[in-house]
Design an enzyme around this catalytic site. Structure first.
Site, PDB file in Angstrom:
ATOM      1  N   CYS A 120       0.871  -1.175   0.000  1.00 53.96           N
ATOM      2  CA  CYS A 120       0.000   0.000   0.000  1.00 53.96           C
ATOM      3  C   CYS A 120       0.902   1.217   0.000  1.00 53.96           C
ATOM      4  O   CYS A 120       1.591   1.494   0.981  1.00 53.96           O
ATOM      5  CB  CYS A 120      -0.914  -0.013   1.228  1.00 53.96           C
ATOM      6  SG  CYS A 120      -1.974   1.454   1.347  1.00 53.96           S
TER       7      CYS A 120
ATOM      8  N   GLU B 285      -3.591   0.970  -6.578  1.00 50.95           N
ATOM      9  CA  GLU B 285      -2.601   0.087  -7.182  1.00 50.95           C
ATOM     10  C   GLU B 285      -2.535   0.414  -8.671  1.00 50.95           C
ATOM     11  O   GLU B 285      -3.437   1.083  -9.200  1.00 50.95           O
ATOM     12  CB  GLU B 285      -2.931  -1.386  -6.958  1.00 50.95           C
ATOM     13  CG  GLU B 285      -2.726  -1.868  -5.530  1.00 50.95           C
ATOM     14  CD  GLU B 285      -1.298  -1.775  -5.039  1.00 50.95           C
ATOM     15  OE1 GLU B 285      -0.382  -1.553  -5.864  1.00 50.95           O
ATOM     16  OE2 GLU B 285      -1.092  -1.903  -3.820  1.00 50.95           O
TER      17      GLU B 285
END
Length: 228
Positions: A2, A106
């Site tokens: 992340c 992402e």
């Protein structure tokens, strides 16, 4: 992993209500559309059996560190080894927190044309990342709280973009995770699992997110078909 996330609510009071903390916890709150490592955010911890919000910087620095040189390498902690790695071991035992957000990013595609996707709940509710925190003495008499986000294997939705994702805790599990008096912290590793596949959707969004200096609502305008 992340490496960027969001918290886009315009009203800090609604965040406080959802988290179960005092309304004045977010006096200085502002929405963030592209929050990056080494930037300031906030975490939630348990203090005297109540949830407490405190400001914190993303990138864990151990309490005895002389500088923040390792912070950029400690923005994430792998769930599989979090209790054993020296950088995270003490915090795992004593200083567990949640990191409120409402989505994370992402990327897919070639390095020359990276396409970001925003993973978020369709109902726009918060997500609670499992985290760890530390406080270190940044300069004489000045202490800074820092945090890391724990990651686990990706679920089916996130797995189309990356093999890791942040651990997302159900609200009912968050207090157990944050409890500093937990008799057996290792038992809490049962919570460090992928989120259900139907919790998040993936919306392709603006490549302007690739620049950490961009932080505005138009970054999240859909740029392709949403994945469920």
């Amino acid at each position: 992993m992340c490496g960027r996330f969001t918290i886009t609510r315009r009203d800090g009071n609604s965040i406080a209500a959802e988290l179960g903390v005092p309304a004045d916890s977010f006096v200085d709150y502002r929405p963030r559309y592209n929050l990056a490592p080494m930037q300031k955010h906030f975490i939630v911890r348990i203090k005297y059996e109540n949830r407490e919000v405190i400001p914190a910087t993303w990138g864990l620095v151990k309490s005895g560190a002389k500088d923040a040189s390792m912070a950029a390498k400690c923005i994430n902690a792998r769930s599989e080894t979090v209790e054993a790695r020296p950088a995270f071991r003490d915090a795992f035992q004593k200083r567990r927190c949640v990191v409120p957000a409402d989505g994370f990013f992402e990327w897919s595609g070639p390095k020359t044309a990276r396409q970001p996707a925003w993973f978020h709940r369709e109902d726009s509710r918060l997500v609670l990342f499992a985290g760890l925190y530390e406080a270190w003495q940044k300069e004489p008499s000045v202490w800074e709280t820092t945090f890391t986000i724990i990651t686990t294997a990706a679920n089916a939705v996130v797995g189309q973009y990356h093999d890791r994702m942040p651990v997302i805790l159900a609200d009912r599990d968050a207090d157990d995770w944050m409890d500093p008096r937990a008799a057996d912290p290792l038992a809490l590793k049962r919570l460090l699992v992928p989120a259900p596949a139907d919790l998040l959707i993936a919306t392709p969004v603006s490549p302007k997110i690739n620049n950490v200096h961009n932080d505005s609502p138009e970054l999240l305008e859909p740029a392709g078909q949403t994945l469920r």
